[in-house]
Design a protein around this motif. Structure first.
Motif, PDB file in Angstrom:
ATOM      1  N   LEU A 155       1.842   0.746  -3.860  1.00 53.68           N
ATOM      2  CA  LEU A 155       0.439   1.349  -4.865  1.00 53.68           C
ATOM      3  C   LEU A 155       1.602   3.184  -5.238  1.00 53.68           C
ATOM      4  O   LEU A 155       0.286   3.935  -6.379  1.00 53.68           O
ATOM      5  CB  LEU A 155      -0.310   1.952  -3.627  1.00 53.68           C
ATOM      6  N   THR A 185       0.795  -1.261   0.133  1.00 53.21           N
ATOM      7  CA  THR A 185      -0.147  -0.253   0.019  1.00 53.21           C
ATOM      8  C   THR A 185       0.824   1.070   0.446  1.00 53.21           C
ATOM      9  O   THR A 185       0.371   2.146   0.212  1.00 53.21           O
ATOM     10  CB  THR A 185      -0.788   0.547   1.347  1.00 53.21           C
ATOM     11  N   ARG A 186       2.394   1.295  -0.125  1.00 53.24           N
ATOM     12  CA  ARG A 186       3.198   2.302   0.085  1.00 53.24           C
ATOM     13  C   ARG A 186       4.137   2.357  -1.271  1.00 53.24           C
ATOM     14  O   ARG A 186       3.185   3.090  -1.900  1.00 53.24           O
ATOM     15  CB  ARG A 186       3.526   2.612   0.828  1.00 53.24           C
ATOM     16  N   ILE A 223      -5.051  -3.483   3.852  1.00 52.38           N
ATOM     17  CA  ILE A 223      -4.524  -3.571   5.016  1.00 52.38           C
ATOM     18  C   ILE A 223      -5.166  -4.333   6.234  1.00 52.38           C
ATOM     19  O   ILE A 223      -4.154  -4.575   6.653  1.00 52.38           O
ATOM     20  CB  ILE A 223      -4.097  -2.162   5.627  1.00 52.38           C
ATOM     21  N   SER A 264       6.291  -6.808  -1.885  1.00 56.02           N
ATOM     22  CA  SER A 264       5.180  -6.122  -2.162  1.00 56.02           C
ATOM     23  C   SER A 264       3.880  -7.200  -3.179  1.00 56.02           C
ATOM     24  O   SER A 264       3.843  -7.857  -3.549  1.00 56.02           O
ATOM     25  CB  SER A 264       5.395  -5.240  -3.097  1.00 56.02           C
ATOM     26  N   LYS A 300      -8.554   0.510   0.444  1.00 56.06           N
ATOM     27  CA  LYS A 300      -6.660   0.580   1.002  1.00 56.06           C
ATOM     28  C   LYS A 300      -7.280  -0.294   2.101  1.00 56.06           C
ATOM     29  O   LYS A 300      -6.308  -0.679   2.509  1.00 56.06           O
ATOM     30  CB  LYS A 300      -6.428   1.959   1.059  1.00 56.06           C
ATOM     31  N   THR A 330       1.735   3.593   4.592  1.00 61.33           N
ATOM     32  CA  THR A 330       1.705   4.801   3.496  1.00 61.33           C
ATOM     33  C   THR A 330       2.326   5.354   4.534  1.00 61.33           C
ATOM     34  O   THR A 330       3.333   5.051   4.742  1.00 61.33           O
ATOM     35  CB  THR A 330       0.155   4.857   3.985  1.00 61.33           C
TER      36      THR A 330
END
Lengths: 314, 314
Positions: free
Chosen positions: A21, A17-18, A37, A236, A33, A51
């Motif tokens: 994305l 998600t960091r 998570i 990821s 999101k 994030t």
């Protein structure tokens, strides 16, 4: 390889998600999101980089950092991390109660200037301000070294420069370090050499390896790092996280492919692979395109198929 | 890993026009096949598996085996191989003057029945007939062991079964052996163990490793095999060669990604990587779809980029 000396337990740290994305062509809605998570929290990963508290102008995809960080369900035992580019971002991350801040600079001066728009000295001064701000909060601080295995502008980086930067990090009392192969330039021999050098010089330092699979070498680099004693890896989900210099190239190493490889080799991760695969298979619909991870498509090595009917009949 | 004991020279063996093309959705026109093989002959690969003399009904994509085998330009120093499933195919390959015949059976009985429609004993009897037919021709005979690292129907195969099958091959006077990970089930630890066992038991045997990247482990498996002393690898340009059980999964390990990894680690292959990359980049137009190889998309690790203009101006 010394197969009997592999780490008995490897920590898998999720960055989808960091890092996954941030350069996606479209914004993933905030509720998606958060749901992603929360689902990842249940899979057994050790850390989640939730994030980045970065300018929404710089990374529009992560403009909802504050909302995401506050809405997720924190599962005990999982460390929730935010990347912070500067003091302002660090303050927001501290306000959001993150467990860990991830500070990043490049060992390559050119890349640091291009990516962070700061000289190395400016970056380190920023880190110092962040450590002051975090003091007494109980928040852990990780220092990432981008382009540790090569810079797309400068090329290979001397090991001595990486070691010197770790010294700088430790003089600022950072708790742990990540060596990042930012644009996927590492090769296994180089990985083994640098991991070995870092572990010899800083034996007590918690060390994470962050590989991209840009040139297909991601899991081979993990293998070399494992053999050199590394036991923490970023990855990821789906292998999201491409590189702006390589259109069509794969991104970060895929979490599910990493967990699958480690499991097949008998290395414990504590991660529920079927749950991770189920989640990885939801990603193409979420991001609107195919994802590079292989095991979600091919199934696990141990997933057997029925023999063809003509054999059963014969 | 014992980095100082890696093989000083690794042989790269190209299989794209056989294993790569056989399950492609469309037929590659014969002149394109011939041009591709002729270009591959100039890149420095050690062997080229040109085609398979198989029934056109079984593998329509290779129905032009005879024409291709006769029309290619043979470059001295390159070994031109044909896969042969039976005596009839072997006779055609001998008539076409191939340098080497590649005989294949599965160590898994179920897979051999499903794939070759023969029991192991029938396969070995067929091999015996082929060795008789080839006697005095000067043609080399390689024995491939399919599903050596696992069968999609039976699962893992005991090392003892693989070693026993190699004994059978050697009793038939085959010259060399290939361990094939037919559906991409191998993991690095298993690869190291089996390669080590084979090399201890048959130290003088020329041994090839044939990996698929079905679950993203192809180059990690190469690394483990190299460390165990293997120095011959099959690979397919562009990574063509998918698996019928895994739609969307990657195929054979990509030749250019393999050569790139070895070069980055300082291992000599004698292969001209830029020429190989140029050729790999022609593949999508030839086969009508994207190909899995990564380095053709991302460029080599050493291909640097100019720094952003705002830095030059500052």
């Amino acid at each position: 390889m010394n197969w009997d000396a592999l780490p008995s337990r490897v920590h898998v740290q999720e960055v989808v998600t960091r890092d996954g994305l941030q350069i996606e062509p479209r914004f993933l809605p905030t509720p998606d999101k958060i749901a992603l998570i929360d689902a990842l929290s249940e899979t057994g990963v050790s850390k989640i980089e939730v994030t980045s508290f970065v300018s929404p102008r710089a990374v529009p995809n992560l403009a909802d950092a504050r909302e995401v960080a506050r809405a997720i369900r924190r599962r005990p035992g999982v460390t929730y991390v935010a990347l912070v580019p500067n003091l302002r971002g660090a303050q927001e991350a501290l306000d959001a109660g993150m467990d860990e801040l991830n500070l990043v600079m490049s060992v390559s001066e050119t890349h640091n200037l291009a990516n962070m728009r700061m000289t190395p000295a400016q970056s380190l001064a920023g880190f110092r301000a962040i450590t002051e701000a975090a003091k007494g909060s109980g928040t852990a601080l990780n220092g990432s070294i981008a382009t540790a295995f090569g810079c797309p502008f400068e090329g290979a980086q001397p090991e001595a420069k990486v070691l010197a930067l770790i010294e700088d990090y430790l003089s600022l009392d950072l708790d742990s370090v990540t060596l990042a192969d930012t644009t996927g330039m590492a090769n296994p021999r180089q990985v083994a050499s640098l991991v070995d050098a870092v572990r010899r010089r800083f034996p007590a330092l918690p060390l994470t390896l962050h590989f991209h699979n840009t040139r297909g070498l991601g899991l081979a680099n993990v293998l070399a790092a494992l053999d050199a004693g590394a036991d923490r890896f970023d990855a990821s989900l789906g292998g999201l996280g491409g590189c702006p210099f390589a259109p069509g190239a794969t991104g970060n190493i895929s979490t599910e492919d990493l967990v699958h490889m480690l499991g097949e080799m008998g290395v414990t991760t504590g991660v529920d692979l079927p749950a991770l695969l189920a989640l990885a298979r939801t990603l193409p619909a979420l991001v609107g395109h195919d994802t590079p991870g292989q095991v979600a498509k091919a199934g696990r090595s141990g997933d057997l198929h029925p023999a063809p009917a003509h054999l059963a009949a014969s």
